[in-house]
Write a protein that holds these residues in place. Sequence first.
Motif, mmCIF file in Angstrom:
data_model
loop_
_atom_site.group_PDB
_atom_site.id
_atom_site.type_symbol
_atom_site.label_atom_id
_atom_site.label_comp_id
_atom_site.label_asym_id
_atom_site.label_seq_id
_atom_site.Cartn_x
_atom_site.Cartn_y
_atom_site.Cartn_z
ATOM 1 N N UNK A 228 0.806 -1.118 -0.004
ATOM 2 C CA UNK A 228 0.058 0.143 -0.011
ATOM 3 C C UNK A 228 0.819 1.416 -0.039
ATOM 4 N N UNK A 229 1.922 1.318 0.712
ATOM 5 C CA UNK A 229 2.882 2.338 0.843
ATOM 6 C C UNK A 229 3.461 2.560 -0.582
ATOM 7 N N UNK A 230 4.004 1.474 -1.041
ATOM 8 C CA UNK A 230 4.725 1.579 -2.355
ATOM 9 C C UNK A 230 3.806 2.034 -3.329
ATOM 10 N N UNK A 231 2.766 1.855 -3.415
ATOM 11 C CA UNK A 231 1.523 2.315 -4.303
ATOM 12 C C UNK A 231 1.192 3.541 -4.347
ATOM 13 N N UNK A 232 1.408 4.305 -3.054
ATOM 14 C CA UNK A 232 0.866 5.732 -2.637
ATOM 15 C C UNK A 232 1.930 6.565 -3.274
ATOM 16 N N UNK A 233 3.063 5.954 -2.810
ATOM 17 C CA UNK A 233 4.564 6.784 -3.106
ATOM 18 C C UNK A 233 4.762 6.949 -4.748
ATOM 19 N N UNK A 234 4.558 5.953 -5.261
ATOM 20 C CA UNK A 234 4.784 5.626 -6.842
ATOM 21 C C UNK A 234 3.810 6.592 -7.563
ATOM 22 N N UNK A 235 2.462 6.471 -6.865
ATOM 23 C CA UNK A 235 1.409 7.250 -7.791
ATOM 24 C C UNK A 235 1.898 8.840 -7.573
ATOM 25 N N UNK A 236 2.403 9.379 -6.658
ATOM 26 C CA UNK A 236 2.759 10.698 -6.656
ATOM 27 C C UNK A 236 3.845 10.760 -7.338
ATOM 28 N N UNK A 237 4.910 9.828 -7.477
ATOM 29 C CA UNK A 237 6.177 10.036 -8.260
ATOM 30 C C UNK A 237 5.988 10.026 -9.843
ATOM 31 N N UNK A 238 4.969 9.385 -10.259
ATOM 32 C CA UNK A 238 4.866 9.201 -11.866
ATOM 33 C C UNK A 238 3.959 10.126 -12.506
ATOM 34 N N UNK A 239 3.013 10.699 -11.524
ATOM 35 C CA UNK A 239 2.169 11.657 -12.331
ATOM 36 C C UNK A 239 2.570 12.778 -12.888
ATOM 37 N N UNK A 240 2.299 13.296 -13.895
ATOM 38 C CA UNK A 240 3.045 14.655 -14.404
ATOM 39 C C UNK A 240 2.722 15.880 -13.542
#
Length: 752
Positions: A228-240
């Motif tokens: 869950x943590x990885x998904x939340x952080x990666x979502x912030x990182x990959x969005x333009x």
Amino acid sequence: MESSDAELDLQRSVQAVLRELSAQTSALQGNQGMWRWSLHKKVERDPGRNPVLVRILLRELEKAESKDLWHIIIPLLHTLMYVLTKATGITEELYHRTYTFCTRLLTLPTPYCTVALDCAIRLKTEIAAPGTLYQRTVLAEQNLMSEMYPYQERVFLFVDPELVSASVCSALLLEIEAAQGQQTPEACMRHVVCHALQAALGEACHAGALHRKLQATSRRVLEHYFHAVVAAVEQMAVEASPNRAGPLERLDCIYCSCCGPHSLLLSSGDPPQDRPPSIPLPSPYITFHLWTDQEQLWKELVLFLSPKSQLRLSADLEALDLQGLGPDGDFARVSVLSTDSGIERDFPLGADELPDPSSPEIERAGLQRKGGIKKRVWPPDFSMPGSWDGPPGLHRRTGRPGGDGELLPGVSRVHTARVLVLGDDRMLGRLAQAYHRLRKRETQKFCLTPRLSLQLYYIPVLAPQEPAASRSPELGELATFLGRADPWYESTVNTLCSAIHKLAEMPLCLDTTRTVDPFILDVITYYVRMGTQPIYFQIYTVKIFSDLSQDSVEDIFLTELKVKIQDSKSPKEGASPRRRGVTESPGAELSICYQKALLSHRPREVTISLRATGLVLKAIPDSDTEGSPHCPPAAVPVTAHTYLNVIVTEAVKSSNLAGRSFSTVTHTFRTSSIQIQSQEQKLLMLLLDKDNRRTFRDVVRFEVGPCPEPCSRTQKSKTSWLSSHGQKEMNTTQGTSKPLLMPINTFSGIIQ
């Protein structure tokens, strides 16, 4: 007062690092290299000092920029980025100041703009999603499976047991095993969760309570928090244009779910928080190998990819080796089932796309199409150099030699193999052989290239009989050059030459409960993480003739080829015996034909004949070689010419009252290719890369030139077809064939 004392302590440590960079003495003769390690250890034991250290490093960087102290810019920038990767609680103001500083460096020449661009890209990601750099590093290096970030890395440590003592091998192996015994997957997942929540929530996260709760959590629940943590952080990182409200809310929910309702009270700041626990950055997963097999590098890379490879590599290496490849390296007929109808509108995918073998389109096409056979053909303009380095960037002299990143459409390299070798120039010669064999094999098999980024690293270690205090430059020329080209490599990596031997001489510590700071492993970890700028070295091929009427034997070398004159052959039958008292002429009469190296790069062939007692071809120049020590002919971009430094010892005959005598004269010249042939009965002996195991005797003639980039059978067929049809362009194509360059990663590349 305590804060002021801590800042002064960190300031003194930073100044010690700067004095070390400005010192003129060799790093191999002292205990240098410890200051950077101790600086990082201070903030690792007390994470609350990270913002103070970041502010000090930024101040020193800005001061160095204003005073044009360029030699300390890249070391300080690497030190700062290493702190930012581990740290939490860094304010946005410090992040933006660092990012602004990196963007100012983009106007400078390489390697400053190259390193600054890499740092700016990572900083931009970290600003958008705090904790991303730490999370991605741990996920990749520890091979923690995640759909959001599938990239994986592994460090392969190769040691030649004939060149490195058994005590050194044992010390390295024990240190690696001791560190990795504490880095279980559960511990690494706890580190990721703690670091991400602290970086995202800041003071609202009670680090001590979170750490205690995660310690008591079961494996199943921990994995749920981790994903869950990885998904939340990666979502912030990959969005333009990231919307941080949603992911931050999810991270806050994860924190509340982990710590319980009491966490709301803690986050309000009512109870005083104790010192936050240190969150270590685990060392990468390292596998230790004794290099005893010529094919060992290939086999280890195949095993690294085989469990998850989309190419369906066989676990049986022998079966893999026999699939369409004979023992002599020639192709067998490789065929695949044709599933297209020949009509353009019936194609399931675009012409430049690779279909997924498990896709329903392929299955339907296979059912509707009668079995047909067509030959597998790779892209005719397939180029190998761009397929083995890392992500594309602004590399010029010390960057990627060419290529546009992605090798095949739809296929990305999600694995990184970091091959680290320990030894001297002889070990690098073996690495060059393995690298050349690997590249040549890939043109035939094409198994590793689409999925693998290969990075090469080198740590100099002397043989046991040659202590570091009296290091002979004969076996450490390449390490000496790397230290001249990159001062941070000299200060950080070359210092391990003496430290490793000191570690091997220390008695073993059997107390496993005592916490020990693994200095050697920490420096290796720092090198493989921050050493991202390669320096490319030309590999040279040598054709050896023992009989001019027979085919030659080919081999390669990286650093040096030494020629010695063998004893004369036994006199032929009927030949008159040598008169007593006549002095035999030393050396042998050699015919030398070479391409003279000119600044205009125009070809000029020179042929000379002289009596030589010895000859050396050096690809790595000495410090006193003509030209800039930071721009040697051995490490050049693809478009430039490469040169060999040839040193010939000539025997000159002279007559005096005492009779006939001989003196020696040394000649030095530079060339791109050379052919040498003995004109007498005396034969030659060749020694490649200073390795006695690579000695060729009874040589009549040999030819040396840049090793060309291996080409596939498709390219060879196209070349022969064009030449048979009389195409005029073939001469141009053959004359501009790309040379094979082997990259060795450093921190900055070549600093001019």
